[in-house]
Design a protein around this motif. Structure first.
Motif, PDB file in Angstrom:
ATOM      1  N   TYR A 325      49.195  11.764 -61.528  1.00 58.22           N
ATOM      2  CA  TYR A 325      48.847  13.113 -61.965  1.00 58.22           C
ATOM      3  C   TYR A 325      48.950  13.226 -63.477  1.00 58.22           C
ATOM      4  N   SER A 326      47.928  13.797 -64.073  1.00 54.31           N
ATOM      5  CA  SER A 326      47.883  14.015 -65.519  1.00 54.31           C
ATOM      6  C   SER A 326      47.766  15.507 -65.785  1.00 54.31           C
ATOM      7  N   LYS A 327      48.747  16.036 -66.468  1.00 56.91           N
ATOM      8  CA  LYS A 327      48.762  17.469 -66.778  1.00 56.91           C
ATOM      9  C   LYS A 327      47.511  17.851 -67.559  1.00 56.91           C
ATOM     10  N   ARG A 328      46.870  18.913 -67.108  1.00 55.65           N
ATOM     11  CA  ARG A 328      45.655  19.384 -67.789  1.00 55.65           C
ATOM     12  C   ARG A 328      45.849  20.833 -68.180  1.00 55.65           C
ATOM     13  N   ASN A 329      45.937  21.059 -69.497  1.00 60.89           N
ATOM     14  CA  ASN A 329      46.114  22.422 -69.992  1.00 60.89           C
ATOM     15  C   ASN A 329      44.976  23.316 -69.509  1.00 60.89           C
ATOM     16  N   GLY A 330      45.329  24.540 -69.128  1.00 60.51           N
ATOM     17  CA  GLY A 330      44.319  25.467 -68.636  1.00 60.51           C
ATOM     18  C   GLY A 330      44.206  25.506 -67.124  1.00 60.51           C
ATOM     19  N   THR A 331      44.968  24.656 -66.429  1.00 61.81           N
ATOM     20  CA  THR A 331      44.955  24.653 -64.969  1.00 61.81           C
ATOM     21  C   THR A 331      46.265  25.230 -64.435  1.00 61.81           C
ATOM     22  N   LYS A 332      46.255  25.635 -63.180  1.00 61.34           N
ATOM     23  CA  LYS A 332      47.432  26.237 -62.562  1.00 61.34           C
ATOM     24  C   LYS A 332      48.598  25.249 -62.512  1.00 61.34           C
ATOM     25  N   ALA A 333      48.296  23.982 -62.253  1.00 61.72           N
ATOM     26  CA  ALA A 333      49.359  22.982 -62.113  1.00 61.72           C
ATOM     27  C   ALA A 333      50.073  22.687 -63.427  1.00 61.72           C
ATOM     28  N   ALA A 334      49.436  23.004 -64.553  1.00 62.10           N
ATOM     29  CA  ALA A 334      50.045  22.718 -65.859  1.00 62.10           C
ATOM     30  C   ALA A 334      51.330  23.514 -66.064  1.00 62.10           C
ATOM     31  N   SER A 335      51.452  24.658 -65.376  1.00 65.80           N
ATOM     32  CA  SER A 335      52.650  25.490 -65.526  1.00 65.80           C
ATOM     33  C   SER A 335      53.709  25.182 -64.475  1.00 65.80           C
ATOM     34  N   MET A 336      53.425  24.233 -63.604  1.00 66.55           N
ATOM     35  CA  MET A 336      54.398  23.843 -62.580  1.00 66.55           C
ATOM     36  C   MET A 336      55.368  22.803 -63.136  1.00 66.55           C
ATOM     37  N   PRO A 337      56.542  22.638 -62.510  1.00 65.72           N
ATOM     38  CA  PRO A 337      57.492  21.600 -62.951  1.00 65.72           C
ATOM     39  C   PRO A 337      56.860  20.212 -62.858  1.00 65.72           C
ATOM     40  N   GLN A 338      56.947  19.448 -63.935  1.00 70.53           N
ATOM     41  CA  GLN A 338      56.276  18.157 -64.009  1.00 70.53           C
ATOM     42  C   GLN A 338      57.192  17.015 -63.548  1.00 70.53           C
ATOM     43  N   ILE A 339      56.579  16.016 -62.918  1.00 64.21           N
ATOM     44  CA  ILE A 339      57.297  14.834 -62.436  1.00 64.21           C
ATOM     45  C   ILE A 339      57.450  13.830 -63.575  1.00 64.21           C
TER      46      ILE A 339
END
Length: 426
Positions: A325-339
């Motif tokens: 998984y690669s964090k992508r700014n502007g998506t909902k997952a970007a604000s979730m706790p990252q692994i």
């Protein structure tokens, strides 16, 4: 005559669009060459699927400027569409909704040497573009039939880069494929951003495929990718009746954990997925099913990862494309706790090992089978190609069968491909 070098990043849709623009440029008096210091114009068709893709797009801009500081540089595509406010050292900045305007923009910049920015609101885009391809450098041809996506998966920026779903006219697709067949191609891959959502005024994907089967002389039709929930009964019926449809489907899974699938905003759960797979295999028992899997998505515990690992084995995929998984700014997952990055790397290696075993198992199950192979390239004494079920095959022969489909017998596995021999009569 101005010399133009293309640099294309990202997906098959980008490749298709770059090919279409190359043809457009040639038809307007430009010359296409490999990117080098000899280029008068560089065109960078960018990708924005991850933050890393954004970075690579910027690096390509810097590389082109170093190759020829006097060249005109065009930055276009997904990175441009999702990064509208970034100041870039490019002469033309062009979004995704109006790539067909490249020629007039180039002509204006060549005349006035002034910077041009042309980015429309892609979310308001209603019409399908007019870009078409008539010639291909490879043995199989790609036909883009759809653009845009309305799914908004939690990890994905593409709906914001490509806008809402638009579909190419079915009549245009049929004509394009007939032209491709007339030019000597035997395999076409239907591609798009969300191909399964194709809809031309009520003509859905399965309807379009039926028309292709009935109205063209194409020997092999392949789908680049389709979501499991978009395989309708009509498509299954066509698969049962026609061998023109490749014995291979790429079904993006993303996770084998229902918890993670829900967080991702995926439109199915694992029970739905496996039930549909069983239905597909009841029609095509030996079909190759390949998939994409993201590891290390936010909230993915070790237990949830092991659920994914078990599920891909239970499905028995022929191959996995594994992505940390690669964090992508502007998506909902970007604000979730990252692994943690190391955990993502370990899980990626683990699942890639599973993928290799699944591929070997699938290859082994096909040894001694007779299959049709589209030959794509020569490597010394060998021709290389793929079967209908997308097994990579190598045949020792001095015959010239590039772009042709021939019968072969699969003999033995050799690393990532299968050795084969031409059957009698070939």
């Amino acid at each position: 005559m101005y010399k133009v070098g293309f640099i294309t990043l990202g997906c098959k849709v980008n490749i298709y669009e770059s090919n279409a623009l190359e043809e457009l440029l040639v038809n307007n008096g430009y010359s296409i060459i490999e990117p080098s210091s000899a280029c008068d114009i560089f065109i960078i068709n960018t990708c924005s699927v991850t933050n890393t893709a954004d970075q690579k797009s910027r690096q390509m801009l810097s590389k082109c400027r170093k190759m020829n500081s006097n060249a005109i540089i065009v930055m276009m595509g997904c990175y441009i569409q999702t990064s509208k406010n970034i100041d870039l050292d490019a002469d033309i900045i062009l979004g995704n909704g109006n790539k067909e305007e490249l020629i007039p923009l180039l002509n204006e910049v060549l005349e006035k040497r002034s910077k041009k920015v042309n980015i429309i609101d892609i979310m308001q885009k209603k019409d399908y573009d007019n870009l078409l391809v008539s010639t291909y450098d490879h043995a199989r041809a790609f036909v883009k039939i759809e653009d845009g996506c309305n799914q908004f998966c939690a990890y994905c920026i593409i709906p914001y880069a490509r806008g809402p779903i638009r579909s190419k006219k079915a009549d245009t697709v049929i004509k394009e494929i007939n032209d491709i067949v007339d030019n000597g191609f035997n395999e076409v891959v239907l591609s798009g951003i969300h191909t399964g959502k194709y809809n031309d005024n009520g003509i859905k994907l399965s309807d379009l495929i039926e028309r292709i089967l009935n109205e063209t002389k194409l020997k092999r039709l392949r789908l680049s990718s389709i979501e499991i929930n978009e395989i309708d009964d009509k498509l299954l019926d066509l698969m049962a009746k026609s061998n023109v449809l490749a014995n291979h489907l790429h079904l993006p899974l993303q996770s084998g954990s229902d918890t993670i699938l829900k967080l991702m905003n995926r439109p199915y759960d694992t029970k739905y997925f496996i039930d549909k797979v069983n239905k597909i295999r009841s029609i095509r028992p030996n079909i190759a099913l390949t998939t994409d899997v993201i590891v290390g998505f936010p909230y993915e515990t070790e237990e949830l990862f092991l659920e994914t690992k078990k599920f891909v084995k239970d499905v028995g995929f022929a191959y996995l494309h594994v992505f940390p998984y690669s964090k992508r700014n502007g998506t909902k997952a970007a604000s979730m706790p990252q692994i943690n990055g190391l955990i993502k790397k370990i899980r990626s290696v683990d699942l890639n090992t599973v993928s290799k075993l699944l591929q070997l198992n699938y290859y082994d199950s096909n040894i001694n089978n007779v299959e049709e192979v589209l030959f794509e390239q020569r490597d010394g004494d060998y021709l290389i190609g793929h079967t209908s079920n997308f097994i990579k095959v190598r045949v020792k022969t001095n015959l010239d069968y590039i772009k042709e489909i021939k019968l072969v017998k699969l003999i033995r596995i050799d690393a990532d491909l299968v050795e084969a021999i031409l059957v009698d009569g070939e």
